[in-house]
Design a protein around this motif. Structure first.
Motif, PDB file in Angstrom:
ATOM      1  N   THR A  62      40.732  42.556  34.949  1.00 49.21           N
ATOM      2  CA  THR A  62      41.110  43.796  35.626  1.00 49.21           C
ATOM      3  C   THR A  62      39.970  44.505  36.352  1.00 49.21           C
ATOM      4  O   THR A  62      40.156  44.957  37.491  1.00 49.21           O
ATOM      5  CB  THR A  62      41.781  44.750  34.615  1.00 49.21           C
ATOM      6  N   PRO A  63      38.788  44.625  35.775  1.00 47.28           N
ATOM      7  CA  PRO A  63      37.725  45.394  36.447  1.00 47.28           C
ATOM      8  C   PRO A  63      37.308  44.845  37.812  1.00 47.28           C
ATOM      9  O   PRO A  63      36.702  45.567  38.605  1.00 47.28           O
ATOM     10  CB  PRO A  63      36.557  45.323  35.462  1.00 47.28           C
ATOM     11  N   VAL A  64      37.600  43.566  38.076  1.00 50.49           N
ATOM     12  CA  VAL A  64      37.132  42.967  39.325  1.00 50.49           C
ATOM     13  C   VAL A  64      38.266  42.594  40.270  1.00 50.49           C
ATOM     14  O   VAL A  64      38.012  42.151  41.393  1.00 50.49           O
ATOM     15  CB  VAL A  64      36.247  41.732  39.058  1.00 50.49           C
ATOM     16  N   LYS A  65      39.498  42.769  39.840  1.00 54.34           N
ATOM     17  CA  LYS A  65      40.634  42.395  40.692  1.00 54.34           C
ATOM     18  C   LYS A  65      40.596  43.156  42.006  1.00 54.34           C
ATOM     19  O   LYS A  65      40.375  44.360  42.043  1.00 54.34           O
ATOM     20  CB  LYS A  65      41.946  42.694  39.971  1.00 54.34           C
ATOM     21  N   GLY A  66      40.816  42.411  43.081  1.00 55.96           N
ATOM     22  CA  GLY A  66      40.821  43.022  44.405  1.00 55.96           C
ATOM     23  C   GLY A  66      39.440  43.162  45.025  1.00 55.96           C
ATOM     24  O   GLY A  66      39.323  43.478  46.211  1.00 55.96           O
ATOM     25  N   ARG A  67      38.399  42.925  44.249  1.00 56.12           N
ATOM     26  CA  ARG A  67      37.023  43.041  44.769  1.00 56.12           C
ATOM     27  C   ARG A  67      36.292  41.703  44.761  1.00 56.12           C
ATOM     28  O   ARG A  67      35.452  41.453  45.627  1.00 56.12           O
ATOM     29  CB  ARG A  67      36.234  44.052  43.939  1.00 56.12           C
ATOM     30  N   PHE A  68      36.576  40.861  43.790  1.00 56.39           N
ATOM     31  CA  PHE A  68      35.890  39.571  43.658  1.00 56.39           C
ATOM     32  C   PHE A  68      36.853  38.439  44.029  1.00 56.39           C
ATOM     33  O   PHE A  68      38.052  38.523  43.788  1.00 56.39           O
ATOM     34  CB  PHE A  68      35.434  39.359  42.221  1.00 56.39           C
TER      35      PHE A  68
END
Length: 127
Positions: A62-68
């Motif tokens: 979740t913390p990186v979804k959409g960014r990584f």
């Protein structure tokens, strides 16, 4: 002898981007599910993203979804992690790891059962 080597880490400002690379040798790259993990100072190692052996299925925490974005290049035996919109909380040592595909589900990277690990590359994000 299997070798796993990460590169591409560095110091960037918040909001910036980095692309990590992980080059693997000594195994049949397409037979392995590949993952990125990270460990911040004083914290447990955590999975970031996982990619199936075929390269068609991905999973992201979740913390990186959409960014990584995780990807692989079979011709180069290389795994990538494109990291955008970086935040100070992304600061960590980033590790690449491999698990033989028959030992896990398609895009599942079980931390304690990964077969091979790299030594890591440091990512530091300044605010």
């Amino acid at each position: 002898q299997v070798q796993v080597a990460e590169s591409g880490g560095g110091l960037v400002q918040a909001g910036g981007s980095l692309r990590l690379s992980c080059t693997v040798s000594g195994l049949t790259f397409d037979d392995y599910v590949m993952g990125w993990f990270r460990q911040a100072p004083g914290k447990e190692r955590e999975e970031v993203s996982c990619l199936s052996a075929s390269g068609t299925l991905t999973s992201y925490k979740t913390p990186v979804k959409g960014r990584f974005t995780i990807s692989r290049d079979s011709a180069k035996n290389t795994l990538y992690l494109q990291m955008n919109s970086l935040k100070p909380e992304d600061t960590a040592m980033y590790y690449c790891a491999a698990i033989y595909r028959v030992k896990t589900a398609l895009a599942v990277c079980p931390d304690r059962r990964m077969d091979y690990w790299g030594k890591g590359t440091q990512v530091t994000i300044s605010s």
